[in-house]
Write a protein that holds these residues in place. Structure first.
Motif, PDB file in Angstrom:
ATOM      1  N   VAL A 188       1.058  -1.719   0.428  1.00 55.93           N
ATOM      2  CA  VAL A 188       0.404   0.025   0.149  1.00 55.93           C
ATOM      3  C   VAL A 188       0.934   1.120  -0.256  1.00 55.93           C
ATOM      4  O   VAL A 188       1.797   1.331   0.870  1.00 55.93           O
ATOM      5  N   ASP A 189       0.687   2.201  -0.761  1.00 55.50           N
ATOM      6  CA  ASP A 189       1.565   3.323  -1.029  1.00 55.50           C
ATOM      7  C   ASP A 189       0.680   4.350  -0.038  1.00 55.50           C
ATOM      8  O   ASP A 189      -0.142   4.390   0.279  1.00 55.50           O
ATOM      9  N   VAL A 243      -3.891   9.445   9.758  1.00 53.73           N
ATOM     10  CA  VAL A 243      -4.901   8.609  11.351  1.00 53.73           C
ATOM     11  C   VAL A 243      -6.178   8.500  11.615  1.00 53.73           C
ATOM     12  O   VAL A 243      -6.639   8.331  12.122  1.00 53.73           O
ATOM     13  N   GLU A 244      -5.799  10.455  12.298  1.00 51.82           N
ATOM     14  CA  GLU A 244      -6.179  10.774  12.896  1.00 51.82           C
ATOM     15  C   GLU A 244      -8.330  10.497  13.257  1.00 51.82           C
ATOM     16  O   GLU A 244      -9.483  10.277  13.586  1.00 51.82           O
ATOM     17  N   ASP A 245      -8.008  10.510  11.238  1.00 57.10           N
ATOM     18  CA  ASP A 245      -9.813  10.573  10.695  1.00 57.10           C
ATOM     19  C   ASP A 245     -10.250   9.272  10.401  1.00 57.10           C
ATOM     20  O   ASP A 245     -11.523   9.094  10.270  1.00 57.10           O
ATOM     21  N   ASP A 246      -9.268   8.101  10.804  1.00 55.46           N
ATOM     22  CA  ASP A 246     -10.119   6.448  11.086  1.00 55.46           C
ATOM     23  C   ASP A 246     -11.257   6.516  12.243  1.00 55.46           C
ATOM     24  O   ASP A 246     -11.729   5.705  12.166  1.00 55.46           O
ATOM     25  N   ALA A 247     -10.538   8.016  13.493  1.00 54.70           N
ATOM     26  CA  ALA A 247     -12.235   7.680  14.520  1.00 54.70           C
ATOM     27  C   ALA A 247     -13.203   7.716  13.893  1.00 54.70           C
ATOM     28  O   ALA A 247     -13.846   7.386  15.042  1.00 54.70           O
ATOM     29  N   ALA A 248     -13.721   8.129  13.734  1.00 51.97           N
ATOM     30  CA  ALA A 248     -14.837   8.671  12.688  1.00 51.97           C
ATOM     31  C   ALA A 248     -15.457   7.099  11.910  1.00 51.97           C
ATOM     32  O   ALA A 248     -16.195   7.253  11.128  1.00 51.97           O
ATOM     33  N   LEU A 249     -14.567   6.077  11.544  1.00 52.61           N
ATOM     34  CA  LEU A 249     -15.164   4.864  10.778  1.00 52.61           C
ATOM     35  C   LEU A 249     -16.424   3.635  11.440  1.00 52.61           C
ATOM     36  O   LEU A 249     -15.264   4.051  13.224  1.00 52.61           O
ATOM     37  N   ASP A 250     -16.670   3.694  11.793  1.00 54.12           N
ATOM     38  CA  ASP A 250     -16.901   2.560  11.926  1.00 54.12           C
ATOM     39  C   ASP A 250     -16.725   1.465  12.615  1.00 54.12           C
ATOM     40  O   ASP A 250     -15.109   0.985  11.702  1.00 54.12           O
ATOM     41  N   PRO A 251     -16.724  -0.158  13.746  1.00 56.00           N
ATOM     42  CA  PRO A 251     -15.523  -0.557  13.752  1.00 56.00           C
ATOM     43  C   PRO A 251     -14.332  -1.256  13.038  1.00 56.00           C
ATOM     44  O   PRO A 251     -13.013  -1.422  12.751  1.00 56.00           O
ATOM     45  N   GLY A 252     -15.731  -1.971  12.396  1.00 59.21           N
ATOM     46  CA  GLY A 252     -15.128  -3.350  11.742  1.00 59.21           C
ATOM     47  C   GLY A 252     -14.551  -2.509   9.889  1.00 59.21           C
ATOM     48  O   GLY A 252     -13.477  -2.892   9.706  1.00 59.21           O
ATOM     49  N   LEU A 253     -14.297  -0.936   9.067  1.00 62.20           N
ATOM     50  CA  LEU A 253     -13.758  -0.474   8.595  1.00 62.20           C
ATOM     51  C   LEU A 253     -12.232   0.035   9.447  1.00 62.20           C
ATOM     52  O   LEU A 253     -11.419   0.101   8.307  1.00 62.20           O
ATOM     53  N   ARG A 254     -12.520   0.187  10.585  1.00 68.52           N
ATOM     54  CA  ARG A 254     -11.486   1.003  10.787  1.00 68.52           C
ATOM     55  C   ARG A 254      -9.829  -0.241  11.427  1.00 68.52           C
ATOM     56  O   ARG A 254      -9.316   0.132  10.816  1.00 68.52           O
ATOM     57  N   LYS A 255     -10.781  -1.585  11.515  1.00 71.51           N
ATOM     58  CA  LYS A 255     -10.232  -2.678  11.549  1.00 71.51           C
ATOM     59  C   LYS A 255      -9.586  -2.970   9.975  1.00 71.51           C
ATOM     60  O   LYS A 255      -8.420  -3.091  10.144  1.00 71.51           O
ATOM     61  N   ARG A 303      -3.006   0.050   6.569  1.00 72.79           N
ATOM     62  CA  ARG A 303      -1.874   1.244   7.397  1.00 72.79           C
ATOM     63  C   ARG A 303      -0.526  -0.456   7.359  1.00 72.79           C
ATOM     64  O   ARG A 303       0.317   0.388   7.359  1.00 72.79           O
ATOM     65  N   ASP A 304      -0.962  -0.678   7.996  1.00 70.74           N
ATOM     66  CA  ASP A 304       0.075  -2.254   8.732  1.00 70.74           C
ATOM     67  C   ASP A 304       0.930  -2.661   6.883  1.00 70.74           C
ATOM     68  O   ASP A 304       2.382  -3.005   7.300  1.00 70.74           O
ATOM     69  N   PHE A 305       0.610  -2.721   6.179  1.00 69.46           N
ATOM     70  CA  PHE A 305       0.391  -3.072   5.112  1.00 69.46           C
ATOM     71  C   PHE A 305       1.532  -2.266   4.596  1.00 69.46           C
ATOM     72  O   PHE A 305       2.701  -2.029   4.058  1.00 69.46           O
ATOM     73  N   ALA A 306       1.424  -1.072   5.275  1.00 75.72           N
ATOM     74  CA  ALA A 306       2.059   0.410   4.295  1.00 75.72           C
ATOM     75  C   ALA A 306       3.522   0.724   4.941  1.00 75.72           C
ATOM     76  O   ALA A 306       4.477   1.522   4.281  1.00 75.72           O
TER      77      ALA A 306
END
Length: 439
Positions: free
Chosen positions: A219-220, A227-239, A245-248
């Motif tokens: 992942v590029d 990363v702070e934008d992830d807080a607004a995601l539902d739990p499944g999508l956030r995971k 992010r780990d791949f990147a």
């Protein structure tokens, strides 16, 4: 007694039969009709062969299928062997549970070149669907493009990447397994028009790519939002985004010969090649204020010889049944198409949701039928009427007990560690029963 015909023996079909049993008890006869001599639809032909735990849901349907008032009627094609209006004359209610087995077209120049296949065809090929056993996808090429950002795209990328060892315990058909092990594909690009926050990939399926023996996901980091934008995601999508992010953050090291590149903000606009696929021209996109992907005008080429489109499915029309062209499903009002005619599952709502989503859908349709008919005595002939009609037309039906004979034969011919080796031709299936006529 109430007589109901269910067209399609996948999850939506058997959940509907189960719901009718719970409402009517012994006062209902349900015939589950399928053009294949084998049941389970999506479970057999759509779920990835290396996801045996998901396929195990068939045991629930088996319990329903073996009950006295539910019958599997395989090897019967609606529209050829019997028409919808004939079924409506025989049954109080007809439920269309045909799913959405047809691929949506890519819809860009070059999508008719050899080497472009839809995911329904490709998944059907490695799952042994008789309609696709002769597909012969182009695997003699180093590059492949997978269009889509859902779980089916992940399935395709994973299947293209696995070793023979990683397929142990699966029921991938032998012909596909042999072809995949001889494959020259090394570079797989998964294209998505939008970004990581808009994917429809679940954590389990996405995480599997990080544990492949000979392929590494990439992942590029520039494609990832703050990363702070992830807080607004539902739990499944956030995971899921956390996995990306780990791949990147952990680019592949070592000597893995294959790569799976996630190309986000990437819209395929053209497929090029001289008589066959040679490359996909991709336009970079950005999100507008409404979250839509809009083109930037900047393009790049991905060299490839195979393109697998995973952008959705459509329910095939049936003569005499109103159809919603815009959504690729039967035209219906919460499952009701017309008097005594209903649809359920993907045929009702389009290709959305999981296998389990079909259960409440099936119960909702059963409630609707009960509301429409109540407990008044039926004047329809139901099962005996269908049997007479099919007998007159010399149609050999396959029952669930017959299917169990086919199933036993598939288990007997399985390679070591595999639960079965599927018959990939209808003729082979029927031969186990001494039947010579095919659909």
């Amino acid at each position: 007694m109430r007589h109901v015909a269910v067209i399609g023996s996948g999850p939506a079909g058997y959940y509907s039969a189960e719901a009718l049993q719970k409402i009517y008890g012994a006062d209902v006869h349900v015939d589950v009709i399928d053009r294949m001599p084998v049941p389970y639809g999506l479970i057999r032909f759509g779920v990835a062969p290396d996801h045996q735990s998901i396929k195990a849901v068939y045991k629930r349907y088996e319990k329903v299928a073996l009950s006295d008032n539910v019958r599997f009627v395989g090897n019967v094609t609606v529209g050829k062997d019997v028409a919808i209006d004939e079924l409506q004359q025989l049954y109080d209610a007809v439920i269309l549970a045909t799913g959405a087995p047809n691929d949506r077209p890519v819809g860009i120049p070059g999508d008719d070149l050899p080497g472009v296949v839809g995911s329904a065809a490709f998944v059907g090929w490695y799952n042994g669907h008789p309609d696709f056993v002769g597909l012969a996808p182009r695997l003699d090429t180093p590059g492949a493009v997978v269009i889509g950002n859902g779980n089916v795209a992940l399935d395709v990328a994973r299947i293209l990447s696995k070793t023979a060892h990683e397929f142990e315990g699966s029921d991938i058909v032998a012909g596909a397994l042999d072809a995949l092990q001889a494959s020259a594909i090394r570079d797989i690009h998964v294209l998505g028009r939008r970004g990581p926050h808009q994917i429809a990939m679940t954590p389990k399926e996405l995480g599997e790519l990080g544990h492949l023996e000979r392929a590494a996901p990439r992942v590029d980091p520039a494609d990832l939002p703050p990363v702070e934008d992830d807080a607004a995601l539902d739990p499944g999508l956030r995971k899921s985004v956390t996995i990306l992010r780990d791949f990147a953050a952990n680019p592949p090291v070592g000597d893995k010969p294959k790569t799976i590149d996630f190309d986000f903000f990437a819209k395929p606009v053209r497929i090029e090649g001289d008589g066959k696929v040679e490359r996909v021209i991709v336009e970079r996109t950005k999100l507008d204020e409404s979250g839509r992907a809009v083109g930037t005008g900047e393009t790049y080429a991905v060299e490839c010889g195979l393109v697998v489109s995973c952008i959705g499915y459509r329910t095939p029309p049936i003569d005499g049944v109103p159809y919603d062209e815009d959504h690729g499903r039967f035209a219906n009002d919460e499952g009701r198409i017309g008097d005594g005619l209903y649809c359920v599952g993907w045929a009702r709502r389009g290709p959305t949701g999981t296998i389990g989503t079909n259960r409440p859908d099936g119960f909702a349709i059963a409630d609707l039928i009960h509301a429409d008919f109540g407990t008044a005595l039926s004047r329809k002939s139901g099962r005996p009427g269908l049997d007479r009609l099919l007998d007159e037309r010399q149609v050999d039906i396959v029952t669930f007990r017959d299917w169990q004979k086919i199933e036993a034969a598939e288990a007997e011919r399985a390679r070591d560690g595999s639960p079965r080796e599927k018959f990939t031709y209808v003729e082979e299936m029927l031969r186990q029963l001494g039947i010579g006529r095919t659909t």
